[in-house]
Design an enzyme around this catalytic site. Structure first.
Site, PDB file in Angstrom:
ATOM      1  N   LYS A 118      20.470  -9.035  25.684  1.00 47.20           N
ATOM      2  CA  LYS A 118      21.074  -7.846  25.827  1.00 47.20           C
ATOM      3  C   LYS A 118      20.051  -6.968  26.796  1.00 47.20           C
ATOM      4  O   LYS A 118      20.398  -5.857  27.588  1.00 47.20           O
ATOM      5  CB  LYS A 118      21.273  -7.020  24.716  1.00 47.20           C
ATOM      6  CG  LYS A 118      22.463  -7.364  23.899  1.00 47.20           C
ATOM      7  CD  LYS A 118      22.948  -6.298  22.866  1.00 47.20           C
ATOM      8  CE  LYS A 118      24.150  -6.776  22.154  1.00 47.20           C
ATOM      9  NZ  LYS A 118      24.393  -5.561  21.333  1.00 47.20           N
ATOM     10  N   LYS A 201      34.662 -18.039  24.602  1.00 48.99           N
ATOM     11  CA  LYS A 201      35.250 -17.332  23.625  1.00 48.99           C
ATOM     12  C   LYS A 201      36.122 -15.909  24.026  1.00 48.99           C
ATOM     13  O   LYS A 201      36.019 -15.458  24.989  1.00 48.99           O
ATOM     14  CB  LYS A 201      34.206 -16.530  22.634  1.00 48.99           C
ATOM     15  CG  LYS A 201      33.834 -17.306  21.426  1.00 48.99           C
ATOM     16  CD  LYS A 201      32.684 -16.462  20.922  1.00 48.99           C
ATOM     17  CE  LYS A 201      33.039 -15.838  19.581  1.00 48.99           C
ATOM     18  NZ  LYS A 201      31.993 -15.410  18.777  1.00 48.99           N
ATOM     19  N   LYS A 204      36.213  -8.963  24.323  1.00 47.29           N
ATOM     20  CA  LYS A 204      36.541  -7.737  24.707  1.00 47.29           C
ATOM     21  C   LYS A 204      35.964  -7.432  26.172  1.00 47.29           C
ATOM     22  O   LYS A 204      36.374  -6.685  26.866  1.00 47.29           O
ATOM     23  CB  LYS A 204      36.023  -6.731  23.735  1.00 47.29           C
ATOM     24  CG  LYS A 204      34.747  -6.570  23.704  1.00 47.29           C
ATOM     25  CD  LYS A 204      34.252  -5.346  22.561  1.00 47.29           C
ATOM     26  CE  LYS A 204      32.867  -6.042  21.938  1.00 47.29           C
ATOM     27  NZ  LYS A 204      32.756  -5.706  20.734  1.00 47.29           N
TER      28      LYS A 204
HETATM   29  P1  AMP Z   1      32.232  -8.600  18.493  1.00 50.15           P
HETATM   30  O1  AMP Z   1      33.575  -8.012  18.943  1.00 50.15           O
HETATM   31  O2  AMP Z   1      31.415  -9.576  19.271  1.00 50.15           O
HETATM   32  O3  AMP Z   1      31.445  -7.500  18.063  1.00 50.15           O
HETATM   33  O4  AMP Z   1      32.670  -9.305  17.197  1.00 50.15           O
HETATM   34  C1  AMP Z   1      32.931  -8.625  15.976  1.00 50.15           C
HETATM   35  C2  AMP Z   1      33.320  -9.635  14.873  1.00 50.15           C
HETATM   36  O5  AMP Z   1      34.414 -10.354  15.372  1.00 50.15           O
HETATM   37  C3  AMP Z   1      32.429 -10.703  14.599  1.00 50.15           C
HETATM   38  O6  AMP Z   1      32.380 -10.838  13.282  1.00 50.15           O
HETATM   39  C4  AMP Z   1      32.574 -12.044  15.608  1.00 50.15           C
HETATM   40  O7  AMP Z   1      32.197 -13.191  15.047  1.00 50.15           O
HETATM   41  C5  AMP Z   1      34.209 -11.724  15.559  1.00 50.15           C
HETATM   42  N1  AMP Z   1      34.498 -12.520  16.710  1.00 50.15           N
HETATM   43  C6  AMP Z   1      34.527 -11.707  18.096  1.00 50.15           C
HETATM   44  N2  AMP Z   1      35.110 -12.540  18.821  1.00 50.15           N
HETATM   45  C7  AMP Z   1      35.695 -13.505  18.160  1.00 50.15           C
HETATM   46  C8  AMP Z   1      36.494 -14.783  18.735  1.00 50.15           C
HETATM   47  N3  AMP Z   1      36.630 -14.972  20.084  1.00 50.15           N
HETATM   48  N4  AMP Z   1      36.898 -15.871  17.792  1.00 50.15           N
HETATM   49  C9  AMP Z   1      36.357 -15.679  16.312  1.00 50.15           C
HETATM   50  N5  AMP Z   1      35.803 -14.593  15.974  1.00 50.15           N
HETATM   51  C10 AMP Z   1      35.239 -13.566  16.929  1.00 50.15           C
END
Ligand code: AMP
Ligand code: TRP
Length: 342
Positions: A118, A201, A204
Protein backbone atom coordinates in the site's frame (compact mmCIF):
# COMPACT_ATOMS: atom_id res chain seq x y z
CA UNK A 1 -12.93 -12.23 34.69
CA UNK A 2 -11.34 -15.66 34.26
CA UNK A 3 -7.94 -15.20 32.68
CA UNK A 4 -7.19 -18.61 31.25
CA UNK A 5 -10.31 -20.05 29.65
CA UNK A 6 -11.51 -18.05 26.70
CA UNK A 7 -15.04 -18.42 25.42
CA UNK A 8 -15.07 -18.67 21.62
CA UNK A 9 -15.92 -15.30 20.16
CA UNK A 10 -15.88 -14.45 16.45
CA UNK A 11 -14.68 -11.01 15.36
CA UNK A 12 -14.15 -9.69 11.87
CA UNK A 13 -13.83 -6.32 10.23
CA UNK A 14 -14.35 -5.00 6.73
CA UNK A 15 -13.23 -1.64 5.40
CA UNK A 16 -16.09 0.53 4.21
CA UNK A 17 -14.86 1.31 0.74
CA UNK A 18 -17.95 0.98 -1.45
CA UNK A 19 -18.86 -1.28 -4.37
CA UNK A 20 -19.75 -4.51 -2.55
CA UNK A 21 -19.57 -7.42 -4.99
CA UNK A 22 -20.24 -11.13 -5.30
CA UNK A 23 -16.77 -11.93 -3.92
CA UNK A 24 -17.49 -9.98 -0.74
CA UNK A 25 -20.83 -11.75 -0.46
CA UNK A 26 -19.64 -15.34 -0.94
CA UNK A 27 -16.22 -14.87 0.70
CA UNK A 28 -17.29 -12.80 3.67
CA UNK A 29 -20.87 -11.58 4.23
CA UNK A 30 -22.64 -14.91 3.64
CA UNK A 31 -20.10 -16.78 5.77
CA UNK A 32 -20.37 -14.20 8.54
CA UNK A 33 -24.15 -14.58 8.56
CA UNK A 34 -23.78 -18.37 8.75
CA UNK A 35 -21.40 -18.13 11.73
CA UNK A 36 -24.10 -16.46 13.79
CA UNK A 37 -26.25 -19.58 13.34
CA UNK A 38 -23.64 -21.75 15.06
CA UNK A 39 -24.43 -20.31 18.46
CA UNK A 40 -21.12 -18.45 18.96
CA UNK A 41 -21.03 -14.78 19.83
CA UNK A 42 -20.27 -12.78 16.65
CA UNK A 43 -19.07 -9.20 16.26
CA UNK A 44 -18.74 -7.55 12.85
CA UNK A 45 -17.20 -4.15 12.48
CA UNK A 46 -17.05 -1.59 9.68
CA UNK A 47 -13.51 -0.42 10.21
CA UNK A 48 -13.72 3.26 9.34
CA UNK A 49 -10.60 4.09 11.38
CA UNK A 50 -8.65 1.67 9.19
CA UNK A 51 -10.11 3.20 6.04
CA UNK A 52 -8.70 6.66 6.86
CA UNK A 53 -5.12 5.37 6.91
CA UNK A 54 -5.38 6.47 3.27
CA UNK A 55 -7.36 9.55 2.14
CA UNK A 56 -11.17 9.21 2.20
CA UNK A 57 -13.60 11.81 0.94
CA UNK A 58 -15.87 12.36 4.00
CA UNK A 59 -19.13 12.03 2.04
CA UNK A 60 -17.90 8.81 0.40
CA UNK A 61 -16.82 7.30 3.71
CA UNK A 62 -20.19 8.05 5.28
CA UNK A 63 -22.02 6.49 2.36
CA UNK A 64 -19.74 3.44 2.16
CA UNK A 65 -20.14 2.75 5.88
CA UNK A 66 -23.93 2.75 5.59
CA UNK A 67 -23.80 0.72 2.37
CA UNK A 68 -21.64 -1.92 4.05
CA UNK A 69 -24.02 -2.10 7.00
CA UNK A 70 -26.92 -2.48 4.56
CA UNK A 71 -24.97 -5.21 2.72
CA UNK A 72 -24.41 -7.12 5.95
CA UNK A 73 -28.06 -7.02 6.93
CA UNK A 74 -29.32 -7.79 3.41
CA UNK A 75 -26.98 -10.81 3.33
CA UNK A 76 -28.76 -12.33 6.32
CA UNK A 77 -26.88 -10.89 9.24
CA UNK A 78 -29.28 -10.37 12.11
CA UNK A 79 -28.30 -7.27 14.12
CA UNK A 80 -30.20 -8.66 17.10
CA UNK A 81 -28.02 -11.79 17.25
CA UNK A 82 -24.72 -10.37 15.96
CA UNK A 83 -23.14 -7.15 17.10
CA UNK A 84 -22.89 -4.92 14.04
CA UNK A 85 -21.19 -1.55 14.45
CA UNK A 86 -18.67 0.92 13.11
CA UNK A 87 -15.27 1.13 14.72
CA UNK A 88 -15.11 4.87 15.42
CA UNK A 89 -18.14 4.65 17.73
CA UNK A 90 -16.25 2.43 20.16
CA UNK A 91 -13.31 4.47 21.47
CA UNK A 92 -11.80 1.42 23.20
CA UNK A 93 -10.40 0.24 19.84
CA UNK A 94 -8.20 3.34 19.58
CA UNK A 95 -7.30 3.24 23.26
CA UNK A 96 -6.10 -0.36 23.17
CA UNK A 97 -4.37 0.34 19.85
CA UNK A 98 -2.17 2.89 21.62
CA UNK A 99 -1.17 0.28 24.18
CA UNK A 100 -0.35 -2.13 21.35
CA UNK A 101 1.69 0.54 19.57
CA UNK A 102 3.89 0.34 22.65
CA UNK A 103 3.98 -3.47 22.63
CA UNK A 104 4.61 -4.06 18.92
CA UNK A 105 8.14 -3.50 17.58
CA UNK A 106 9.09 -1.39 14.55
CA UNK A 107 10.74 -4.43 12.99
CA UNK A 108 7.51 -6.44 13.16
CA UNK A 109 5.61 -3.71 11.36
CA UNK A 110 8.28 -3.31 8.71
CA UNK A 111 7.79 -6.94 7.68
CA UNK A 112 4.08 -6.48 6.88
CA UNK A 113 3.55 -7.10 3.17
CA UNK A 114 0.31 -5.09 3.06
CA UNK A 115 2.14 -1.97 4.27
CA UNK A 116 4.82 -2.47 1.64
CA UNK A 117 2.17 -2.92 -1.07
CA UNK A 118 0.00 0.00 0.00
CA UNK A 119 2.83 2.41 0.75
CA UNK A 120 4.47 1.63 -2.57
CA UNK A 121 7.74 3.27 -3.54
CA UNK A 122 7.18 6.38 -1.50
CA UNK A 123 6.94 4.86 1.99
CA UNK A 124 8.20 8.10 3.59
CA UNK A 125 5.01 9.75 2.43
CA UNK A 126 2.66 7.05 3.79
CA UNK A 127 0.65 8.00 6.87
CA UNK A 128 1.90 6.90 10.28
CA UNK A 129 -1.52 5.28 10.66
CA UNK A 130 -0.91 3.04 7.66
CA UNK A 131 2.28 1.79 9.31
CA UNK A 132 0.53 1.21 12.66
CA UNK A 133 -2.55 -0.36 11.00
CA UNK A 134 -1.84 -3.91 12.26
CA UNK A 135 -1.69 -2.74 15.91
CA UNK A 136 -5.17 -1.23 15.55
CA UNK A 137 -6.31 -4.46 13.94
CA UNK A 138 -4.95 -6.47 16.89
CA UNK A 139 -6.81 -4.10 19.22
CA UNK A 140 -10.06 -4.59 17.26
CA UNK A 141 -9.92 -8.30 17.95
CA UNK A 142 -8.38 -8.37 21.41
CA UNK A 143 -10.47 -5.61 22.99
CA UNK A 144 -13.23 -8.27 22.87
CA UNK A 145 -10.93 -11.20 23.66
CA UNK A 146 -11.84 -12.40 20.17
CA UNK A 147 -10.68 -15.96 19.49
CA UNK A 148 -11.70 -16.67 15.88
CA UNK A 149 -11.21 -14.27 13.00
CA UNK A 150 -12.69 -15.11 9.59
CA UNK A 151 -10.54 -13.32 6.98
CA UNK A 152 -9.11 -13.69 3.49
CA UNK A 153 -5.68 -15.24 2.98
CA UNK A 154 -4.13 -11.76 2.57
CA UNK A 155 -4.90 -10.95 6.23
CA UNK A 156 -3.17 -14.02 7.68
CA UNK A 157 0.04 -12.13 8.38
CA UNK A 158 -1.87 -9.48 10.32
CA UNK A 159 -3.55 -12.11 12.50
CA UNK A 160 -0.19 -13.68 13.21
CA UNK A 161 1.02 -10.25 14.31
CA UNK A 162 -2.02 -9.98 16.59
CA UNK A 163 -0.97 -13.26 18.17
CA UNK A 164 2.58 -11.93 18.62
CA UNK A 165 1.25 -8.77 20.27
CA UNK A 166 -1.04 -10.76 22.60
CA UNK A 167 1.79 -13.14 23.49
CA UNK A 168 4.27 -10.33 24.17
CA UNK A 169 1.80 -8.44 26.36
CA UNK A 170 1.03 -11.62 28.33
CA UNK A 171 4.72 -12.42 28.66
CA UNK A 172 5.89 -8.91 29.59
CA UNK A 173 3.27 -8.52 32.31
CA UNK A 174 3.30 -12.14 33.41
CA UNK A 175 -0.40 -12.71 32.76
CA UNK A 176 -2.61 -14.96 30.63
CA UNK A 177 -4.88 -12.07 29.79
CA UNK A 178 -5.23 -11.95 26.01
CA UNK A 179 -6.16 -15.01 23.94
CA UNK A 180 -4.08 -15.79 20.83
CA UNK A 181 -6.66 -15.29 18.07
CA UNK A 182 -6.88 -17.79 15.24
CA UNK A 183 -7.45 -16.94 11.60
CA UNK A 184 -10.32 -18.75 9.93
CA UNK A 185 -9.32 -18.60 6.28
CA UNK A 186 -11.87 -18.72 3.48
CA UNK A 187 -11.99 -21.94 1.42
CA UNK A 188 -10.91 -22.02 -2.25
CA UNK A 189 -14.53 -22.44 -3.33
CA UNK A 190 -15.40 -19.05 -1.90
CA UNK A 191 -12.59 -17.22 -3.69
CA UNK A 192 -14.53 -15.60 -6.50
CA UNK A 193 -12.50 -14.68 -9.56
CA UNK A 194 -13.00 -11.91 -12.14
CA UNK A 195 -15.57 -12.65 -14.86
CA UNK A 196 -13.05 -11.31 -17.40
CA UNK A 197 -9.96 -13.18 -16.18
CA UNK A 198 -10.24 -16.39 -14.17
CA UNK A 199 -6.76 -15.97 -12.71
CA UNK A 200 -7.50 -12.67 -10.93
CA UNK A 201 -9.69 -12.12 -7.89
CA UNK A 202 -12.99 -10.34 -8.37
CA UNK A 203 -12.23 -6.92 -6.98
CA UNK A 204 -13.80 -3.52 -6.45
CA UNK A 205 -10.68 -1.90 -7.86
CA UNK A 206 -10.89 -3.64 -11.26
CA UNK A 207 -11.50 -0.84 -13.80
CA UNK A 208 -13.94 -3.05 -15.75
CA UNK A 209 -17.39 -3.19 -14.18
CA UNK A 210 -18.04 -6.29 -16.34
CA UNK A 211 -15.44 -8.14 -14.24
CA UNK A 212 -17.68 -8.22 -11.18
CA UNK A 213 -21.28 -8.57 -10.07
CA UNK A 214 -22.11 -5.74 -7.68
CA UNK A 215 -24.59 -6.44 -4.91
CA UNK A 216 -26.56 -3.44 -6.16
CA UNK A 217 -26.81 -4.71 -9.79
CA UNK A 218 -30.34 -5.34 -11.02
CA UNK A 219 -31.48 -8.65 -12.51
CA UNK A 220 -30.85 -7.62 -16.10
CA UNK A 221 -27.31 -6.44 -15.37
CA UNK A 222 -26.47 -9.64 -13.48
CA UNK A 223 -27.73 -11.79 -16.37
CA UNK A 224 -25.82 -9.73 -18.96
CA UNK A 225 -22.54 -9.92 -17.03
CA UNK A 226 -22.81 -13.69 -16.74
CA UNK A 227 -23.76 -14.08 -20.41
CA UNK A 228 -20.69 -12.06 -21.38
CA UNK A 229 -18.34 -13.72 -18.88
CA UNK A 230 -15.14 -15.02 -20.48
CA UNK A 231 -15.08 -18.80 -21.08
CA UNK A 232 -13.33 -21.30 -23.33
CA UNK A 233 -15.12 -23.06 -26.23
CA UNK A 234 -15.29 -26.53 -24.62
CA UNK A 235 -18.40 -27.81 -22.82
CA UNK A 236 -18.13 -28.38 -19.07
CA UNK A 237 -16.15 -31.52 -18.20
CA UNK A 238 -17.96 -34.34 -16.43
CA UNK A 239 -15.63 -34.36 -13.42
CA UNK A 240 -14.11 -31.68 -11.20
CA UNK A 241 -10.53 -32.63 -12.23
CA UNK A 242 -11.35 -31.51 -15.77
CA UNK A 243 -11.60 -27.93 -14.47
CA UNK A 244 -7.99 -27.76 -13.33
CA UNK A 245 -6.53 -25.89 -16.29
CA UNK A 246 -9.69 -23.98 -17.10
CA UNK A 247 -9.80 -21.06 -14.65
CA UNK A 248 -12.85 -19.32 -16.15
CA UNK A 249 -14.93 -22.52 -16.29
CA UNK A 250 -13.85 -23.40 -12.77
CA UNK A 251 -14.83 -19.97 -11.50
CA UNK A 252 -18.35 -20.19 -12.94
CA UNK A 253 -18.80 -23.69 -11.48
CA UNK A 254 -17.52 -22.48 -8.09
CA UNK A 255 -19.91 -19.54 -8.14
CA UNK A 256 -22.79 -21.87 -9.03
CA UNK A 257 -21.86 -24.26 -6.21
CA UNK A 258 -21.54 -21.48 -3.63
CA UNK A 259 -24.83 -19.82 -4.63
CA UNK A 260 -26.71 -23.13 -4.69
CA UNK A 261 -25.08 -24.37 -1.45
CA UNK A 262 -23.85 -27.44 -3.35
CA UNK A 263 -20.43 -29.07 -3.61
CA UNK A 264 -18.47 -28.74 -6.87
CA UNK A 265 -18.91 -32.51 -7.34
CA UNK A 266 -22.69 -32.17 -7.10
CA UNK A 267 -22.66 -29.39 -9.69
CA UNK A 268 -20.51 -31.51 -12.03
CA UNK A 269 -22.86 -34.47 -11.64
CA UNK A 270 -25.72 -32.23 -12.69
CA UNK A 271 -24.13 -29.96 -15.29
CA UNK A 272 -21.13 -31.95 -16.60
CA UNK A 273 -21.08 -32.08 -20.43
CA UNK A 274 -23.25 -28.97 -20.84
CA UNK A 275 -22.05 -26.27 -23.24
CA UNK A 276 -21.81 -22.75 -21.79
CA UNK A 277 -24.81 -21.76 -23.91
CA UNK A 278 -26.82 -23.97 -21.53
CA UNK A 279 -24.87 -23.54 -18.30
CA UNK A 280 -24.60 -19.74 -18.34
CA UNK A 281 -28.37 -19.10 -18.49
CA UNK A 282 -28.82 -21.55 -15.61
CA UNK A 283 -26.15 -19.74 -13.60
CA UNK A 284 -27.69 -16.39 -14.47
CA UNK A 285 -31.11 -17.57 -13.24
CA UNK A 286 -29.61 -18.85 -10.01
CA UNK A 287 -27.60 -15.67 -9.44
CA UNK A 288 -30.62 -13.45 -10.10
CA UNK A 289 -32.71 -15.62 -7.80
CA UNK A 290 -30.19 -15.36 -4.93
CA UNK A 291 -28.95 -11.82 -5.40
CA UNK A 292 -32.09 -9.88 -6.30
CA UNK A 293 -33.59 -10.07 -2.79
CA UNK A 294 -30.25 -8.83 -1.44
CA UNK A 295 -30.07 -5.86 -3.79
CA UNK A 296 -33.71 -4.95 -3.10
CA UNK A 297 -33.16 -5.08 0.66
CA UNK A 298 -29.93 -3.07 0.35
CA UNK A 299 -31.71 -0.36 -1.61
CA UNK A 300 -34.56 -0.29 0.90
CA UNK A 301 -32.12 0.14 3.79
CA UNK A 302 -30.05 2.73 1.95
CA UNK A 303 -33.19 4.82 1.72
CA UNK A 304 -33.62 4.57 5.47
CA UNK A 305 -30.41 6.02 6.86
CA UNK A 306 -32.00 6.62 10.24
CA UNK A 307 -32.67 2.88 10.58
CA UNK A 308 -29.07 1.99 9.70
CA UNK A 309 -27.68 4.60 12.07
CA UNK A 310 -29.89 3.30 14.85
CA UNK A 311 -28.67 -0.28 14.27
CA UNK A 312 -25.03 0.85 14.30
CA UNK A 313 -25.50 2.86 17.49
CA UNK A 314 -27.18 -0.08 19.18
CA UNK A 315 -24.33 -2.39 18.09
CA UNK A 316 -21.75 0.10 19.34
CA UNK A 317 -23.41 0.21 22.77
CA UNK A 318 -23.32 -3.58 23.07
CA UNK A 319 -19.73 -3.70 21.80
CA UNK A 320 -18.65 -1.10 24.35
CA UNK A 321 -20.20 -3.11 27.16
CA UNK A 322 -17.75 -5.95 26.34
CA UNK A 323 -14.75 -3.77 25.50
CA UNK A 324 -14.77 -1.32 28.42
CA UNK A 325 -14.03 -3.83 31.22
CA UNK A 326 -11.32 -5.51 29.12
CA UNK A 327 -9.62 -2.15 28.51
CA UNK A 328 -9.93 -1.20 32.17
CA UNK A 329 -8.31 -4.47 33.21
CA UNK A 330 -5.54 -3.94 30.63
CA UNK A 331 -4.74 -0.50 32.11
CA UNK A 332 -4.81 -2.00 35.58
CA UNK A 333 -2.36 -4.76 34.63
CA UNK A 334 -0.06 -2.07 33.22
CA UNK A 335 -0.16 0.01 36.37
CA UNK A 336 -2.36 2.87 35.23
CA UNK A 337 -4.05 4.46 38.24
CA UNK A 338 -7.80 4.64 37.82
CA UNK A 339 -10.44 6.77 39.51
CA UNK A 340 -11.64 5.30 42.80
CA UNK A 341 -14.58 3.00 42.06
CA UNK A 342 -14.01 3.56 38.33
P1 AMP B 1 -12.10 -6.17 0.45
O1 AMP B 1 -13.19 -5.81 -0.49
O2 AMP B 1 -10.85 -6.61 -0.24
O3 AMP B 1 -11.87 -5.16 1.55
O4 AMP B 1 -12.57 -7.48 1.21
C1 AMP B 1 -13.64 -7.51 2.13
C2 AMP B 1 -13.93 -8.97 2.46
O5 AMP B 1 -14.39 -9.68 1.30
C3 AMP B 1 -12.70 -9.74 2.96
O6 AMP B 1 -13.12 -10.66 3.96
C4 AMP B 1 -12.23 -10.49 1.72
O7 AMP B 1 -11.57 -11.68 2.03
C5 AMP B 1 -13.54 -10.77 0.98
N1 AMP B 1 -13.31 -10.79 -0.48
C6 AMP B 1 -12.96 -9.74 -1.25
N2 AMP B 1 -12.85 -10.11 -2.56
C7 AMP B 1 -13.15 -11.43 -2.61
C8 AMP B 1 -13.23 -12.40 -3.67
N3 AMP B 1 -13.00 -12.07 -4.94
N4 AMP B 1 -13.56 -13.67 -3.35
C9 AMP B 1 -13.82 -14.01 -2.05
N5 AMP B 1 -13.76 -13.15 -1.03
C10 AMP B 1 -13.44 -11.88 -1.28
N1 TRP C 1 -7.45 -5.43 7.65
C1 TRP C 1 -8.69 -6.07 7.27
C2 TRP C 1 -8.83 -6.00 5.73
O1 TRP C 1 -8.26 -5.13 5.11
C3 TRP C 1 -9.88 -5.42 7.91
C4 TRP C 1 -9.81 -5.52 9.41
C5 TRP C 1 -9.56 -4.52 10.29
C6 TRP C 1 -10.03 -6.70 10.16
N2 TRP C 1 -9.61 -4.99 11.57
C7 TRP C 1 -9.86 -6.30 11.53
C8 TRP C 1 -10.30 -8.03 9.84
C9 TRP C 1 -9.97 -7.23 12.55
C10 TRP C 1 -10.41 -8.93 10.88
C11 TRP C 1 -10.26 -8.55 12.22
O2 TRP C 1 -9.57 -6.80 5.17
Amino acid sequence: MSEAAFTPRVFSGIQPSGNLHLGNYLGALKRFAEAQDRGVETLYCMVDLHAVTVWQEPADLRRATRELAAGFIASGLDPARSILFNQSQVAEHSQLAWVFNCVARMGWMQRMTQFKDKAGKNAQNASLGLFAYPALMAADILVYHGTHVPVGEDQKQHIELSRDIAAKFNHDYGVEFFPLPEPVIEGAATRVMSLRDGTRKMSKSDPSDMSRINLTDDAETIARKIRKAKTDPEPLPSEAEGLEDRPEARNLVNIYAALADMSVEQVMAEAGGQPFSVFKPRLADLAVDRLTPISIEMKRLMHDEAEIDRILADGAGRARAIAAPILRRTYDIMGMVSAPGG
